[in-house]
Design an enzyme around this catalytic site. Structure first.
Site, PDB file in Angstrom:
ATOM      1  N   SER A 191       1.114  -1.226   0.225  1.00  0.00           N
ATOM      2  CA  SER A 191       0.295   0.153   0.157  1.00  0.00           C
ATOM      3  C   SER A 191       1.324   1.002  -0.141  1.00  0.00           C
ATOM      4  CB  SER A 191      -1.098   0.311   1.238  1.00  0.00           C
ATOM      5  OG  SER A 191      -1.354   1.165   1.732  1.00  0.00           O
ATOM      6  N   TYR A 224      -1.777  -1.097  11.044  1.00  0.00           N
ATOM      7  CA  TYR A 224      -1.681  -1.922  10.020  1.00  0.00           C
ATOM      8  C   TYR A 224      -0.812  -1.488   8.626  1.00  0.00           C
ATOM      9  CZ  TYR A 224      -3.769  -1.273   5.297  1.00  0.00           C
ATOM     10  OH  TYR A 224      -3.941  -1.610   3.943  1.00  0.00           O
ATOM     11  N   LYS A 234       2.500  -4.095   6.553  1.00  0.00           N
ATOM     12  CA  LYS A 234       2.676  -3.822   5.005  1.00  0.00           C
ATOM     13  C   LYS A 234       3.775  -3.131   4.598  1.00  0.00           C
ATOM     14  CE  LYS A 234      -1.718  -4.387   3.104  1.00  0.00           C
ATOM     15  NZ  LYS A 234      -2.134  -5.151   2.369  1.00  0.00           N
TER      16      LYS A 234
HETATM   17  C1  UD1 Z   1      -6.577   4.619   4.732  1.00  0.00           C
HETATM   18  C2  UD1 Z   1      -5.894   4.238   5.280  1.00  0.00           C
HETATM   19  C3  UD1 Z   1      -4.806   3.824   3.985  1.00  0.00           C
HETATM   20  C4  UD1 Z   1      -5.118   2.786   3.779  1.00  0.00           C
HETATM   21  C5  UD1 Z   1      -6.102   2.766   2.918  1.00  0.00           C
HETATM   22  C6  UD1 Z   1      -6.795   1.555   2.586  1.00  0.00           C
HETATM   23  C7  UD1 Z   1      -5.788   5.919   6.684  1.00  0.00           C
HETATM   24  C8  UD1 Z   1      -5.357   7.224   7.655  1.00  0.00           C
HETATM   25  N1  UD1 Z   1      -4.673   5.524   6.215  1.00  0.00           N
HETATM   26  O1  UD1 Z   1      -6.254   5.900   3.420  1.00  0.00           O
HETATM   27  O2  UD1 Z   1      -4.168   3.209   5.248  1.00  0.00           O
HETATM   28  O3  UD1 Z   1      -4.209   1.569   3.333  1.00  0.00           O
HETATM   29  O4  UD1 Z   1      -7.678   3.246   3.697  1.00  0.00           O
HETATM   30  O5  UD1 Z   1      -8.118   1.353   1.264  1.00  0.00           O
HETATM   31  O6  UD1 Z   1      -7.626   5.509   7.122  1.00  0.00           O
HETATM   32  N2  UD1 Z   1     -13.066  10.799   3.442  1.00  0.00           N
HETATM   33  C9  UD1 Z   1     -14.347  11.542   3.716  1.00  0.00           C
HETATM   34  N3  UD1 Z   1     -14.877  11.312   4.579  1.00  0.00           N
HETATM   35  C10 UD1 Z   1     -15.117  10.174   4.874  1.00  0.00           C
HETATM   36  C11 UD1 Z   1     -14.128   9.438   4.604  1.00  0.00           C
HETATM   37  C12 UD1 Z   1     -13.005   9.681   4.142  1.00  0.00           C
HETATM   38  O7  UD1 Z   1     -13.616  13.219   3.867  1.00  0.00           O
HETATM   39  O8  UD1 Z   1     -16.014   9.463   5.467  1.00  0.00           O
HETATM   40  C13 UD1 Z   1     -11.444  11.295   3.034  1.00  0.00           C
HETATM   41  C14 UD1 Z   1     -10.039  10.784   4.495  1.00  0.00           C
HETATM   42  O9  UD1 Z   1     -10.035  12.151   4.688  1.00  0.00           O
HETATM   43  C15 UD1 Z   1      -9.046  11.751   3.107  1.00  0.00           C
HETATM   44  C16 UD1 Z   1     -10.453  10.891   1.735  1.00  0.00           C
HETATM   45  O10 UD1 Z   1     -11.139  10.826   2.211  1.00  0.00           O
HETATM   46  O11 UD1 Z   1      -8.598  12.593   3.120  1.00  0.00           O
HETATM   47  C17 UD1 Z   1      -9.463   8.801   1.659  1.00  0.00           C
HETATM   48  O12 UD1 Z   1      -9.925   8.318   2.888  1.00  0.00           O
HETATM   49  P1  UD1 Z   1     -10.129   6.789   3.008  1.00  0.00           P
HETATM   50  O13 UD1 Z   1     -11.034   6.307   1.526  1.00  0.00           O
HETATM   51  O14 UD1 Z   1      -9.948   6.658   4.373  1.00  0.00           O
HETATM   52  O15 UD1 Z   1      -8.225   6.886   2.132  1.00  0.00           O
HETATM   53  P2  UD1 Z   1      -7.042   7.234   3.107  1.00  0.00           P
HETATM   54  O16 UD1 Z   1      -7.063   7.581   3.956  1.00  0.00           O
HETATM   55  O17 UD1 Z   1      -6.506   7.552   1.894  1.00  0.00           O
END
Ligand code: UD1
Length: 342
Positions: free
Chosen positions: A127, A152, A156
Site C-alpha cells: 500500500s 496496519y 504492510k
Molecule cells: C486509508 C488508510 C490507508 C489504507 C487505505 C485502504 C488512513 C489514514 N489511511 O487511506 O492506510 O491503506 O485507507 O483503503 O486511514 N474521507 C472523508 N470522509 C469519509 C472518508 C474519507 O472526507 O467519510 C477523506 C479522508 O479524510 C481522506 C480521503 O477521503 O482525505 C480518502 O480517505 P480513505 O478512503 O479513508 O483513504 P485513505 O485515508 O487515503
C-alpha cells in the site's frame, strides 16, 4: 497447460476483481479465504462474470500453518498473490496484536509453504500507506518509506521486508510488491464490488451508502488543508485497472521477465484528485445530490499523496485506463445492485 495462481483473500474486494482478470487472461485460479471479512457475494459474482462455475474455493486461514502446507501440497501452484489480511486502520490501533498476529503470520506461512512446494512466484499486496506523508510529489518507488502511523500500515512495511529478506535468502523464490494508492469503484458488470462491514471508513463506500440513503450525511474531513481546495489529495485508482496490474505482474514473474528477484511497483494513475473534486464528480456523473458537510480533520490523515506510475507503465506494460467518471458510475451501479438485493 495454463498456470495456476493462488489468490489468498480471493473472496474480498480486490481479490475478487483480480480473480476475474486472471481467469479472463487465461490463468487457472485457486481462491482461498477465511471469510472473516466477507461473504460469498463477490465469489458468486466472479463465477457469473467469468461463466466459470468450477473455480476452486478453499475456506481456510493462512494463519493455520498446517492448512497452508496442505493447500500447497494438494495443488500445483505456480504463483501466489497474497491479499489475505485485516485492513481497518482504526481497529489496528485498538488491537495491534490482532493485526500483527494475522497479517504477519499468514504471510510467513504462505512464503514458507510456497518455498517448500516449488512455487517460485510471490506477489504481495502492499500500500502507498508505506510512504506516510511524503516530502515530495509524486512518489516514486525510491521515495523513502516513513515510520508507520498505525499497526496496519506497519504490517504492510514489515511484510514488504519479510518478502525482500526471504527472496534474498532463498534463491528458489522471487517476489513483487505492488503499492496500491486508493482503490475505488467496482466491476462494470456491477456483480462484484466493495462490501464494507458496518460503517465504512473509506471515502467512496461512504459516498455510495449516503447516496443510497443508508447513511444520513457524508462527513468531509477538513477543508483547511494546504491544497488547492483545502481538501486532501489522493490518487484514486479504478479497481479493474488495479486488478489488471496484478495480471501484468504475474505474467512478468511467470514469463521470467523480472530484472531483479524482488521488485516494487506503484499502482496509481499519477493524477491527484481532491476529496471535494471526487464528491462533485460522483454527483455529476450519477446525476444526484449528495448530502454532505465539512467537519474537522480526521486524525492521522495524509494531506496529499499521488503516484509516479512510470515504472509500472514501462516495466509491467500497465497503465490506468478508466476515467474517474466511469469508476464512479460503476461504484454507484454496484451500490444499486446491493440495494436491489436487500
Ligand atoms: C486509508 C488508510 C490507508 C489504507 C487505505 C485502504 C488512513 C489514514 N489511511 O487511506 O492506510 O491503506 O485507507 O483503503 O486511514 N474521507 C472523508 N470522509 C469519509 C472518508 C474519507 O472526507 O467519510 C477523506 C479522508 O479524510 C481522506 C480521503 O477521503 O482525505 C480518502 O480517505 P480513505 O478512503 O479513508 O483513504 P485513505 O485515508 O487515503
Amino acid at each position: 497447460m495454463s498456470k495456476r495462481v493462488l489468490v489468498s483473500g480471493g473472496a474480498g474486494y480486490i481479490g475478487s476483481h483480480v480473480t476475474v482478470e486472471l481467469i479472463q487472461a487465461g490463468y487457472e485460479v485457486l481462491v482461498a479465504d477465511d471469510m472473516s471479512n466477507c461473504d460469498l457475494t463477490c465469489f458468486e459474482g466472479v463465477k457469473k462474470i467469468t461463466g466459470r462455475e468450477d473455480i476452486p474455493f478453499v475456506k481456510m486461514s493462512f494463519c493455520d500453518e498446517a492448512a497452508t502446507e496442505k493447500l500447497f501440497s494438494d495443488w500445483k501452484i505456480d504463483a501466489v498473490i497474497h491479499f489475505a489480511a485485516f485492513k481497518a486502520v482504526g481497529e489496528s490501533v485498538e488491537d495491534p496484536l490482532k493485526y500483527y498476529g494475522n497479517n504477519l503470520n499468514s504471510f510467513v506461512n504462505v512464503i514458507g509453504a510456497a518455498r517448500r512446494h516449488g512455487c517460485r512466484n510471490i506477489l504481495f499486496s502492499s500500500s502507498a500507506t508505506v510512504y506516510g506523508e511524503p516530502d515530495k510529489q509524486p512518489v516514486t518507488e525510491q521515495t523513502p518509506r516513513k515510520p508507520s502511523t498505525s499497526p496496519y500500515g506497519n504490517t504492510k512495511q514489515i511484510c514488504e521486508d519479510i518478502l525482500r529478506d526471504c527472496v534474498a535468502a532463498y534463491p528458489e523464490i522471487r517476489g513483487i510488491a505492488l503499492r496500491y494508492f486508493n482503490p475505488i469503484g467496482a466491476h462494470p458488470s456491477a456483480l462484484i464490488g466493495e462490501l464494507p462491514r458496518g460503517v465504512p471508513n473509506n471515502l467512496v463506500p461512504y459516498i455510495t451508502q449516503t447516496a443510497a440513503g443508508r447513511r444520513e450525511c457524508l462527513n468531509i474531513f477538513g477543508n483547511d488543508y494546504p491544497t488547492p481546495d483545502g481538501t486532501c489529495l489522493r490518487d484514486f485508482i479504478d479497481i479493474v485497472d488495479l486488478a489488471r496490474a496484478h495480471v501484468c505482474a504475474v505474467a512478468r514473474m511467470l514469463d521470467d521477465k523480472m530484472e531483479k528477484e524482488y521488485e516494487i511497483f506503484n499502482v496509481g494513475t499519477g493524477r491527484p484528485l481532491s476529496v471535494m473534486e471526487l464528491v462533485n464528480a460522483f454527483q455529476k456523473v450519477n446525476n444526484l445530490k449528495l448530502n454532505y458537510k465539512i467537519v474537522p480533520r480526521r486524525a492521522g490523515d495524509i494531506i496529499a499523496i499521488w503516484a509516479d506510475p512510470t515504472l509500472a507503465n514501462e516495466k509491467l506494460g500497465w497503465k490506468a485506463t478508466r476515467t474517474t467518471e466511469e469508476t464512479l458510475a460503476a461504484a454507484w451501479a454496484w451500490e444499486k445492485h446491493l440495494m436491489g438485493k436487500n
